[in-house]
Design an enzyme around this catalytic site. Sequence first.
Site, short mmCIF file in Angstrom:
data_model
loop_
_atom_site.label_atom_id
_atom_site.label_comp_id
_atom_site.label_asym_id
_atom_site.label_seq_id
_atom_site.Cartn_x
_atom_site.Cartn_y
_atom_site.Cartn_z
N GLU A 80 30.81 -9.72 -48.56
CA GLU A 80 31.39 -10.85 -47.81
C GLU A 80 30.89 -12.13 -48.43
OE1 GLU A 80 29.58 -11.16 -43.68
OE2 GLU A 80 30.79 -12.77 -43.12
N LYS A 84 35.14 -8.71 -47.33
CA LYS A 84 35.10 -9.24 -46.01
C LYS A 84 35.23 -10.76 -46.49
CE LYS A 84 32.47 -9.85 -41.86
NZ LYS A 84 31.88 -9.18 -40.62
P1 13P Z 1 32.36 -13.94 -37.18
O1 13P Z 1 33.84 -12.96 -37.11
O2 13P Z 1 31.86 -14.28 -35.94
O3 13P Z 1 32.46 -14.91 -38.43
O4 13P Z 1 31.20 -13.03 -37.81
C1 13P Z 1 31.59 -11.88 -38.90
C2 13P Z 1 30.34 -11.72 -39.43
O5 13P Z 1 29.87 -10.47 -39.66
C3 13P Z 1 29.65 -12.85 -40.12
O6 13P Z 1 28.52 -12.25 -41.05
#
Ligand code: 13P
Length: 340
Positions: free
Chosen positions: A178, A220
């Site tokens: 991510e 992500k």
């Molecule tokens: P949000 O969808 O609220 O941005 O959170 C996703 C997430 O896992 C952030 O690390």
Amino acid sequence: MDTQKLSAVASAIVSHAKGVLAADESSPTIKKRFDSIDVESTEPTRRRYREILFTTEGIEQEIGGVILFDETIRQSTLDGVPFPKLLAERGIVPGIKVDRGARALACYPGEKVTEGLDGLRDRLVEYRELGAGFAKWRAVIEIDEHDAPSPFGIRANAHALARYAALCQEEGLVPIVEPEVLMDGGHGIERCEEVTSRVLEAVFSELDAHRVLFEGMLLKPNMVIAGKQCFRQNSPEEVAEATIRCLNRYVPAAVPGIVFLSGGQKAEEATANLNAMNKMGRRPWEVSFSYGRALQAPVLAAWKGQESNVAAAQQALKKRARLNGLAREGKYSPAMEAEA
Ligand code: 13P
């Protein structure tokens, strides 16, 4: 490394209309969420809230994985079923946030690097024994009005993401990678595309150098979107076009799925943008969601910490899951928001 198992788990999480529920808020973050509805954040209230989420009937149709926090993966339902077991029995893969948060990057004022690599191998072994099938690590990239993020800041974060991903795969866990370019700021969509492009290019170059199996991971990313304070906000079609163009250029076709974070978008906005991307036609990867706030904000608002509101809270979760499931197929329309 069991490459077949890794790629089977990664693909299962995003199969059919499925995506991920991010319920891995750290203790300070869940406190902020609870503050917004005037609920005290204690171990029992956090446990109860997560139990409400995970026992919602029918979510397994659209939720293929749930990301848990360290405290949550060790908690159970009131009648003693550990959360990872409950989820696995419903066909939902339990996952775990393993990073230890973003800290100031030394000598690069305003930039951050995510920590948590020390001792990670041992923690992954424990999480696997607790039932986790995948993990998550979030890097935070902020756009400012000058030059940030610097090439070095991007490289440092990409390097940490790749070291984490390689460790996960070695221990048999699917890494969700991510790199989040934040929506904070007054920048336009073009600047977000430029920065997201540099970030994804660096991330895949490091993943490759670390010998990460692309088939056994999920990406992500943020959507390519204007900063929250930008005077010009874009339509779902414009967001979809910029985002898919950027992903087409930098994400290898071997990656089974893209699971977007919502990043502060409103629930309906995150669903409409996902829908517009899937309406553009099939891609080499599944185009799905891993939302935290965009799935949970309506649930918190309905629950308010009251047992009498549990049914309404679960209905709110089921509704968001269903609408995002439809967006996975490009079959969502905003008019559906008015339906029960
Ligand atoms: P949000 O969808 O609220 O941005 O959170 C996703 C997430 O896992 C952030 O690390």
